[in-house]
Design a protein around this motif. Structure first.
Motif, PDB file in Angstrom:
ATOM      1  N   THR A  10      -0.376   1.054  16.602  1.00  4.40           N
ATOM      2  CA  THR A  10      -0.271   1.532  15.224  1.00  4.40           C
ATOM      3  C   THR A  10       0.749   0.719  14.438  1.00  4.40           C
ATOM      4  OG1 THR A  10      -0.849   3.769  15.976  1.00  4.40           O
ATOM      5  CG2 THR A  10       0.148   3.569  13.787  1.00  4.40           C
ATOM      6  N   LEU A  11       1.909   0.455  15.042  1.00  4.28           N
ATOM      7  CA  LEU A  11       2.945  -0.333  14.381  1.00  4.28           C
ATOM      8  C   LEU A  11       2.485  -1.771  14.169  1.00  4.28           C
ATOM      9  CD1 LEU A  11       5.794  -0.684  13.261  1.00  4.28           C
ATOM     10  CD2 LEU A  11       6.596  -1.059  15.598  1.00  4.28           C
ATOM     11  N   ASP A  12       1.843  -2.359  15.154  1.00  3.71           N
ATOM     12  CA  ASP A  12       1.354  -3.733  15.027  1.00  3.71           C
ATOM     13  C   ASP A  12       0.343  -3.834  13.882  1.00  3.71           C
ATOM     14  OD1 ASP A  12       1.040  -6.525  16.086  1.00  3.71           O
ATOM     15  OD2 ASP A  12      -1.006  -5.824  16.421  1.00  3.71           O
ATOM     16  N   THR A  13      -0.528  -2.848  13.790  1.00  7.65           N
ATOM     17  CA  THR A  13      -1.511  -2.832  12.702  1.00  7.65           C
ATOM     18  C   THR A  13      -0.820  -2.701  11.360  1.00  7.65           C
ATOM     19  OG1 THR A  13      -3.154  -1.826  14.177  1.00  7.65           O
ATOM     20  CG2 THR A  13      -3.552  -1.653  11.808  1.00  7.65           C
ATOM     21  N   LEU A  14       0.183  -1.838  11.289  1.00  5.95           N
ATOM     22  CA  LEU A  14       0.915  -1.657  10.039  1.00  5.95           C
ATOM     23  C   LEU A  14       1.559  -2.961   9.597  1.00  5.95           C
ATOM     24  CD1 LEU A  14       2.127  -0.033   7.741  1.00  5.95           C
ATOM     25  CD2 LEU A  14       3.884   0.801   9.312  1.00  5.95           C
ATOM     26  N   GLN A  15       2.165  -3.685  10.511  1.00  7.17           N
ATOM     27  CA  GLN A  15       2.816  -4.941  10.145  1.00  7.17           C
ATOM     28  C   GLN A  15       1.807  -5.979   9.650  1.00  7.17           C
ATOM     29  OE1 GLN A  15       5.194  -4.996  13.998  1.00  7.17           O
ATOM     30  NE2 GLN A  15       6.771  -5.737  12.622  1.00  7.17           N
ATOM     31  N   LYS A  16       0.629  -6.011  10.257  1.00  3.89           N
ATOM     32  CA  LYS A  16      -0.419  -6.911   9.772  1.00  3.89           C
ATOM     33  C   LYS A  16      -0.835  -6.542   8.344  1.00  3.89           C
ATOM     34  CE  LYS A  16      -2.574  -7.767  14.295  1.00  3.89           C
ATOM     35  NZ  LYS A  16      -3.796  -7.508  15.121  1.00  3.89           N
ATOM     36  N   LEU A 189       4.339   0.773   1.784  1.00  4.08           N
ATOM     37  CA  LEU A 189       4.058   1.805   2.784  1.00  4.08           C
ATOM     38  C   LEU A 189       3.096   2.826   2.195  1.00  4.08           C
ATOM     39  CD1 LEU A 189       7.647   2.238   4.247  1.00  4.08           C
ATOM     40  CD2 LEU A 189       5.682   1.135   5.353  1.00  4.08           C
ATOM     41  N   ASP A 190       3.124   2.967   0.883  1.00  7.62           N
ATOM     42  CA  ASP A 190       2.102   3.665   0.110  1.00  7.62           C
ATOM     43  C   ASP A 190       1.004   2.641  -0.181  1.00  7.62           C
ATOM     44  OD1 ASP A 190       0.577   5.083  -1.738  1.00  7.62           O
ATOM     45  OD2 ASP A 190       2.055   4.926  -3.337  1.00  7.62           O
ATOM     46  N   ASP A 191      -0.089   2.579   0.566  1.00  8.42           N
ATOM     47  CA  ASP A 191      -0.468   3.593   1.528  1.00  8.42           C
ATOM     48  C   ASP A 191      -0.837   2.935   2.852  1.00  8.42           C
ATOM     49  OD1 ASP A 191      -1.119   6.227   2.341  1.00  8.42           O
ATOM     50  OD2 ASP A 191      -3.206   5.945   1.797  1.00  8.42           O
ATOM     51  N   LYS A 192      -0.217   1.780   3.103  1.00  7.13           N
ATOM     52  CA  LYS A 192      -0.578   1.063   4.317  1.00  7.13           C
ATOM     53  C   LYS A 192      -0.094   1.781   5.565  1.00  7.13           C
ATOM     54  CE  LYS A 192      -1.213  -3.340   2.008  1.00  7.13           C
ATOM     55  NZ  LYS A 192      -0.837  -4.761   1.873  1.00  7.13           N
ATOM     56  N   ALA A 193       0.938   2.610   5.440  1.00  4.64           N
ATOM     57  CA  ALA A 193       1.348   3.430   6.582  1.00  4.64           C
ATOM     58  C   ALA A 193       0.232   4.388   6.976  1.00  4.64           C
ATOM     59  CB  ALA A 193       2.622   4.199   6.247  1.00  4.64           C
ATOM     60  N   SER A 194      -0.465   4.937   5.987  1.00  3.71           N
ATOM     61  CA  SER A 194      -1.573   5.861   6.266  1.00  3.71           C
ATOM     62  C   SER A 194      -2.773   5.123   6.835  1.00  3.71           C
ATOM     63  CB  SER A 194      -1.970   6.598   4.990  1.00  3.71           C
ATOM     64  OG  SER A 194      -0.894   7.363   4.491  1.00  3.71           O
ATOM     65  N   VAL A 195      -3.050   3.926   6.324  1.00  3.88           N
ATOM     66  CA  VAL A 195      -4.156   3.124   6.868  1.00  3.88           C
ATOM     67  C   VAL A 195      -3.888   2.812   8.331  1.00  3.88           C
ATOM     68  CG1 VAL A 195      -5.434   0.956   6.688  1.00  3.88           C
ATOM     69  CG2 VAL A 195      -4.728   2.155   4.608  1.00  3.88           C
ATOM     70  N   ALA A 196      -2.645   2.463   8.660  1.00  5.51           N
ATOM     71  CA  ALA A 196      -2.287   2.205  10.057  1.00  5.51           C
ATOM     72  C   ALA A 196      -2.471   3.465  10.901  1.00  5.51           C
ATOM     73  CB  ALA A 196      -0.846   1.716  10.141  1.00  5.51           C
TER      74      ALA A 196
END
Length: 347
Positions: A10-16, A189-196
């Motif tokens: 999940t974290l790796d996806t968020l960073q991408k 993070l709005d809203d890539k945290a949710s996408v991750a």
């Protein structure tokens, strides 16, 4: 079945995601990234005419409830070149709602329609206290802001020769930092945290070989920040969950470690039964959560309801501090958002 969400994935996806520019209307690259990631997990992503993506997990036919829709948006705040100024700097117009104070002194990229990219910095038109007596007092509004290009240009003509013109998109440097204590600070993070979180959920669904009793449609929207991301959704969806950041501050109780469950925003109250079910499941599974009211907020679920969809809708997401500015959350909130959605699907 315990939804064991893979926090590393999940974290790796968020960073991408955070490393891929995607201001509203300029989401082609990030949607390609999502489609590739979905394919790695064994899912196919369909695309709507306006560029939204959808992953469908068929139900086993035992439910007559209709499909469950879950949405998060990949588009972010950004800007567009409004004009090239006589000094070679760029006047810009905002894409999405933010204060000029939040982007002053930020690094940015200008994306030309020919495919070239240039760096720049957002400044006020009176950026130095050593030069301008009113540098501190100048109102930070659109006409008093500009982008200084990191190219040797001193005139409108020289900038235009680079291929930069009105209508080119501008993305902000996310400045992502992941700390050892689990805190994540970054723009968007709005809203890539949710996408991750949704991809963390998709990874678990595949790994657990979980077969839902109803069809689940994951929608990834590209125009949420301007109000119509998921305004049109498939007609078989009867329940719709928007996964978006939870705001923090004032009398709100959400923290950066909580899953925020929104009972009401500027568009009105969310579905009573769905919201209540999310609260009870969070209690049962000991997932840190908070219930809040967001008076200056709307979501893709709001857009779907305004677009005429005959659905019940709910809103939840990881708590994010300083929304539409230099945002911060905690990995626990992202992972637990995925976990709460998994439990909702199983129940």
């Amino acid at each position: 079945m315990n939804p064991d969400i893979n926090s590393s994935y999940t974290l790796d996806t968020l960073q991408k995601l955070l490393g891929t520019p995607s201001p509203t209307g300029f989401c082609m690259q990030i949607m390609k990234l999502l489609a590739q990631e979905a394919e790695k997990l064994g899912y196919a992503m369909e695309f709507t005419p306006k560029g939204n993506g959808m992953i469908t997990i068929p139900g086993d036919g035992q439910s007559n409830k209709g499909a469950l829709g879950i949405t998060a948006h990949v588009d972010t705040l950004g800007a567009m070149v409004r004009s090239v100024k006589s000094n070679g700097a760029l006047r810009f117009t905002p894409v999405g709602g933010y204060s000029m104070h939040s982007v002053e002194n930020e690094y940015c990229l200008i994306h030309t329609r020919s495919g070239r990219t240039y760096e720049g910095t957002v400044l006020s038109t009176k950026p130095s206290v050593h030069v301008y007596t009113d540098a501190r007092d100048l109102k930070r509004e659109e006409e008093n802001m500009e982008i200084r290009l990191d190219e040797w240009v001193t005139s409108k003509e020289e900038t235009e020769q680079l291929g930069i013109s009105a209508g080119d998109f501008i993305s902000w440097d996310p400045r992502t930092r992941v700390l050892d204590n689990g805190l994540i600070k970054s723009r968007h993070l709005d809203d890539k945290a949710s996408v991750a979180a949704l991809f963390g959920l998709l990874e678990w669904l595949k790994r657990a070989n979980f077969k839902p009793d109803r069809t689940i449609r994951f929608l990834f929207s590209t125009y949420e920040e301007v109000g119509h991301g998921s305004a049109s959704i498939p007609g078989d969806i009867t329940e719709f969950i928007a996964v978006d950041m939870g705001a923090i501050g004032d009398d709100l109780t959400t923290t950066e470690k909580d899953v925020s469950i929104c009972a009401k925003d500027s568009s009105g109250p969310y579905d009573y039964e769905m919201t209540g079910r999310l609260i009870e499941l969070a209690k049962r599974e000991h997932i840190p959560y908070a219930v809040d009211i967001y008076p200056r907020y709307s979501s893709d679920a709001s857009a779907a309801l305004s677009g005429g969809s005959n659905i019940r809708a709910a809103l939840l997401g990881p708590g994010v501090h300083a929304s539409h500015s230099m945002e911060r959350t905690h990995l626990d909130a992202v992972v637990n958002t995925a976990k709460l959605l998994a439990v909702y699907i199983m129940n």
